[in-house]
Design a protein around this motif. Sequence first.
Motif, PDB file in Angstrom:
ATOM      1  N   LEU A  99     -13.732 -33.274  34.276  1.00  0.00           N
ATOM      2  CA  LEU A  99     -12.949 -33.901  33.220  1.00  0.00           C
ATOM      3  C   LEU A  99     -11.517 -34.160  33.674  1.00  0.00           C
ATOM      4  O   LEU A  99     -10.871 -33.291  34.274  1.00  0.00           O
ATOM      5  N   PHE A 100     -11.015 -35.352  33.352  1.00  0.00           N
ATOM      6  CA  PHE A 100      -9.651 -35.774  33.673  1.00  0.00           C
ATOM      7  C   PHE A 100      -8.956 -36.133  32.362  1.00  0.00           C
ATOM      8  O   PHE A 100      -9.466 -36.953  31.595  1.00  0.00           O
ATOM      9  N   ALA A 101      -7.807 -35.531  32.095  1.00  0.00           N
ATOM     10  CA  ALA A 101      -7.079 -35.799  30.856  1.00  0.00           C
ATOM     11  C   ALA A 101      -5.936 -36.771  31.109  1.00  0.00           C
ATOM     12  O   ALA A 101      -5.164 -36.611  32.072  1.00  0.00           O
ATOM     13  N   TYR A 102      -5.801 -37.762  30.227  1.00  0.00           N
ATOM     14  CA  TYR A 102      -4.669 -38.688  30.214  1.00  0.00           C
ATOM     15  C   TYR A 102      -4.059 -38.553  28.824  1.00  0.00           C
ATOM     16  O   TYR A 102      -4.476 -39.203  27.871  1.00  0.00           O
ATOM     17  N   ALA A 103      -3.084 -37.651  28.723  1.00  0.00           N
ATOM     18  CA  ALA A 103      -2.573 -37.191  27.431  1.00  0.00           C
ATOM     19  C   ALA A 103      -1.326 -37.967  27.049  1.00  0.00           C
ATOM     20  O   ALA A 103      -0.307 -37.904  27.753  1.00  0.00           O
ATOM     21  N   ASN A 104      -1.399 -38.666  25.934  1.00  0.00           N
ATOM     22  CA  ASN A 104      -0.295 -39.509  25.492  1.00  0.00           C
ATOM     23  C   ASN A 104       0.466 -38.899  24.316  1.00  0.00           C
ATOM     24  O   ASN A 104       1.182 -39.593  23.612  1.00  0.00           O
ATOM     25  N   GLN A 105       0.320 -37.604  24.111  1.00  0.00           N
ATOM     26  CA  GLN A 105       0.975 -37.000  22.966  1.00  0.00           C
ATOM     27  C   GLN A 105       2.449 -36.727  23.217  1.00  0.00           C
ATOM     28  O   GLN A 105       2.924 -36.719  24.348  1.00  0.00           O
ATOM     29  N   ALA A 106       3.163 -36.483  22.116  1.00  0.00           N
ATOM     30  CA  ALA A 106       4.600 -36.259  22.188  1.00  0.00           C
ATOM     31  C   ALA A 106       4.912 -34.989  22.969  1.00  0.00           C
ATOM     32  O   ALA A 106       4.136 -34.038  22.998  1.00  0.00           O
ATOM     33  N   ARG A 107       6.067 -35.006  23.596  1.00  0.00           N
ATOM     34  CA  ARG A 107       6.520 -33.821  24.317  1.00  0.00           C
ATOM     35  C   ARG A 107       6.653 -32.640  23.350  1.00  0.00           C
ATOM     36  O   ARG A 107       7.126 -32.782  22.229  1.00  0.00           O
TER      37      ARG A 107
ATOM     38  N   ASP B  52     -16.371 -42.285  36.695  1.00  0.00           N
ATOM     39  CA  ASP B  52     -17.603 -42.944  36.280  1.00  0.00           C
ATOM     40  C   ASP B  52     -17.419 -43.601  34.917  1.00  0.00           C
ATOM     41  O   ASP B  52     -17.953 -44.680  34.657  1.00  0.00           O
ATOM     42  N   LEU B  53     -16.604 -42.939  34.062  1.00  0.00           N
ATOM     43  CA  LEU B  53     -16.483 -43.417  32.698  1.00  0.00           C
ATOM     44  C   LEU B  53     -15.189 -42.887  32.087  1.00  0.00           C
ATOM     45  O   LEU B  53     -14.785 -41.748  32.345  1.00  0.00           O
ATOM     46  N   LEU B  54     -14.556 -43.713  31.261  1.00  0.00           N
ATOM     47  CA  LEU B  54     -13.340 -43.318  30.546  1.00  0.00           C
ATOM     48  C   LEU B  54     -13.632 -43.321  29.053  1.00  0.00           C
ATOM     49  O   LEU B  54     -14.059 -44.327  28.488  1.00  0.00           O
ATOM     50  N   LEU B  55     -13.415 -42.173  28.396  1.00  0.00           N
ATOM     51  CA  LEU B  55     -13.565 -42.055  26.945  1.00  0.00           C
ATOM     52  C   LEU B  55     -12.211 -42.280  26.292  1.00  0.00           C
ATOM     53  O   LEU B  55     -11.248 -41.548  26.565  1.00  0.00           O
ATOM     54  N   ASP B  56     -12.117 -43.291  25.445  1.00  0.00           N
ATOM     55  CA  ASP B  56     -10.897 -43.533  24.683  1.00  0.00           C
ATOM     56  C   ASP B  56     -11.068 -42.912  23.306  1.00  0.00           C
ATOM     57  O   ASP B  56     -12.002 -43.245  22.574  1.00  0.00           O
ATOM     58  N   LEU B  57     -10.142 -42.014  22.936  1.00  0.00           N
ATOM     59  CA  LEU B  57     -10.250 -41.301  21.664  1.00  0.00           C
ATOM     60  C   LEU B  57      -9.244 -41.796  20.631  1.00  0.00           C
ATOM     61  O   LEU B  57      -9.030 -41.137  19.608  1.00  0.00           O
ATOM     62  N   SER B  58      -8.625 -42.944  20.874  1.00  0.00           N
ATOM     63  CA  SER B  58      -7.609 -43.438  19.948  1.00  0.00           C
ATOM     64  C   SER B  58      -8.014 -44.720  19.237  1.00  0.00           C
ATOM     65  O   SER B  58      -7.694 -44.901  18.068  1.00  0.00           O
ATOM     66  N   GLY B  59      -8.692 -45.624  19.946  1.00  0.00           N
ATOM     67  CA  GLY B  59      -9.064 -46.870  19.300  1.00  0.00           C
ATOM     68  C   GLY B  59      -7.841 -47.599  18.784  1.00  0.00           C
ATOM     69  O   GLY B  59      -6.917 -47.911  19.539  1.00  0.00           O
ATOM     70  N   HIS B  60      -7.795 -47.844  17.477  1.00  0.00           N
ATOM     71  CA  HIS B  60      -6.663 -48.535  16.853  1.00  0.00           C
ATOM     72  C   HIS B  60      -5.778 -47.574  16.066  1.00  0.00           C
ATOM     73  O   HIS B  60      -5.105 -47.983  15.121  1.00  0.00           O
ATOM     74  N   THR B  61      -5.751 -46.289  16.453  1.00  0.00           N
ATOM     75  CA  THR B  61      -4.910 -45.322  15.763  1.00  0.00           C
ATOM     76  C   THR B  61      -3.617 -45.122  16.532  1.00  0.00           C
ATOM     77  O   THR B  61      -3.427 -45.633  17.632  1.00  0.00           O
ATOM     78  N   THR B  62      -2.710 -44.349  15.932  1.00  0.00           N
ATOM     79  CA  THR B  62      -1.389 -44.181  16.521  1.00  0.00           C
ATOM     80  C   THR B  62      -1.472 -43.540  17.904  1.00  0.00           C
ATOM     81  O   THR B  62      -2.300 -42.662  18.146  1.00  0.00           O
ATOM     82  N   GLY B  63      -0.609 -43.985  18.789  1.00  0.00           N
ATOM     83  CA  GLY B  63      -0.585 -43.456  20.150  1.00  0.00           C
ATOM     84  C   GLY B  63      -1.590 -44.094  21.073  1.00  0.00           C
ATOM     85  O   GLY B  63      -1.743 -43.651  22.214  1.00  0.00           O
ATOM     86  N   ASN B  64      -2.303 -45.143  20.624  1.00  0.00           N
ATOM     87  CA  ASN B  64      -3.294 -45.758  21.510  1.00  0.00           C
ATOM     88  C   ASN B  64      -2.610 -46.415  22.706  1.00  0.00           C
ATOM     89  O   ASN B  64      -1.432 -46.782  22.648  1.00  0.00           O
TER      90      ASN B  64
END
Length: 643
Positions: free
Chosen positions: A315-323, A359-371
């Motif tokens: 698993l690889f995390a690409y975390a876009n959350q606030a500091r 192999d695959l990237l799971l996007d968990l934001s779609g059209h929500t905030t922080g996408n």
Amino acid sequence: MSRPPVPAPATAQTRSRVTISGQLTRTGAQPSAAPVAHAAPAPTRPVQTVSLAPGADPSAPALAQARRLGGQGRYHEAEQVLLRTMAADPASVPVRRYLATVFLALSKNREAHAMLKGLVQQLPDDEPLLLNYSTALFRLELMHEAHMALEDLVRRFPANTQARVNLASIHLNNLRDPQKALEVLQPAADEAHAGLQFALGCVTARLGDFAESLAHYERALSIQPGHTETLSNYLFSLHYRHPVDLDRVRELSEKHGRAVHVEAVRRGLVLAPAPPRPVGRRLRVGVLSADLRLHPVGHFLETVLDALRQREVDLFAYANQARGAFVPERIRGAFGQWRDILDETDQRVADTIAADDLDLLLDLSGHTTGNRIGVLMRRPARRQVSWLGYFGTTGLPFIDAVIADPHCVPAGEERFFTERLLQMPHTRLCLTPPAKAPEVALEPPMATLPWITFGCFQNASKINDSVLALWKRVLDAVPASVLRLQNGRFEEEQQVLRMRARLRAAGIDLRRVFISTNLPREHYLGQYAEIDVLLDTFPYPGGTTTAEAIWMGVPTLALATPGMLGRQGQAMLENVGLGDWVAHSEDDYVARAAALAADRPAAVARLSLLRRTLRETAGRSPLFDAVTFAADLERLLRRFCAD
């Protein structure tokens, strides 16, 4: 579980009225020339030299090159060009001002602030510089100074629309005063400015006027079809309108998603495809999200990620959350690689994902905030799949599939999606059992009180007029009943007053309604003991609240409506054996509520039995069994990657 994006202060380029649009509290700035994305990487090549005519500005060619790079989102390269130029010509105002803009785009906010402060002292009447300076103050969380700077800017330059948008953003998001935000925007409300119309949409939505909000989003998209923030809010907001026209949602999602994709292709932003390869023994999966933290999405991830980590999945995390966001150790520890991307440009993030060779990237934001649609549109991964944080079609051509389940998307409803559907066998959601949940109360409140307590712990924006009208019928059918409404928005006095006015307009006796705000999760969970039955909203039902209520032994009376979102409550309830709490019409909803009062002893016995047994039953169900869920998810993803 999620929220739509909200406006945040944006920066001005050195050309008048051109802005960089972006959610600067959550993501990096977006390029002004085409807010849909940053540019794809270009092959590395030597910096070319340009011969100058006699008397020409020696910094002009380098500045032009930096602007081209910035217009493509290649801000790191633009920065290097400008720094080399400044070394030779440190006094050049055009170079310094554009370098300040590049610093902001790269979230180098202290450097931007220092440079802009000197430039503003030198050029105190320069509108774009003043706007960028106020943004630097905002980015450094100097809110009072940013607020005052924007107030002064709007007073001195009332035609500066972006300054109005930025000031309104502070009133809306930081001061929590949507009425004041609207007053700031209204003098410019008729302007054909996509960012302004987007901001008006956000403000009117916060004020509860979804029809007006949608009209502003529609106008913004007519002005700038590729305005991704507006697209996300527009599609998100359509799911609040009852009844939801899912065919129309699909049509609009596809239309505007195609516009985003066409612009990305036109500007050469899409990365070269990764070479195909067979899936190895270990599946390489990336997770792109703004919510890998203490958040409803995090609650549905924690045990699943831990279970996936123990399988043949890297698993690889690409975390876009606030500091500073709290990340549970079980979430962070599940990832072999953790990358904080909040301050990274879309270009840089896409390069990183491509280098990770997923192999695959799971996007968990779609059209929500922080996408990070600007990342996804570059297609950095072989396959890109939407899951968990969004609840329907994205309409984006660069999203290949959506993870669903047979309860929330039954046969015949595939037409509501532009993407391929990947069906989990039982459920698309698996909640982590709350670690600090109190013990379940042995009896429902109605066992000792002379009335039935109905409750709703959901966001007030989900409580539309149709919901209030149906709840009025429930309260009329059960005269010995009260209604408890609770959510975080009720911290704001305006929100409480607005809800009371709406309840009164719906004909509901305010003496039968209790309104309160949320508490920290461990205390909030204990408040389910004070509720007999939750009343679900529609067409936007509960998610986390419904699952947490199950864990606390409290059933939710849900109204199933078409679509992945509309059937969310149905899916959860059926997965734990509570299908008899799912209504399929408004009359059915009222009848099921009224049945509680028709035979109180039987209702008390039934609810008491649920409180004694539901947690254990639910813990073995697909809704809470992360080990089984993770095995099902891995098999699903492997099959998709093998296609």
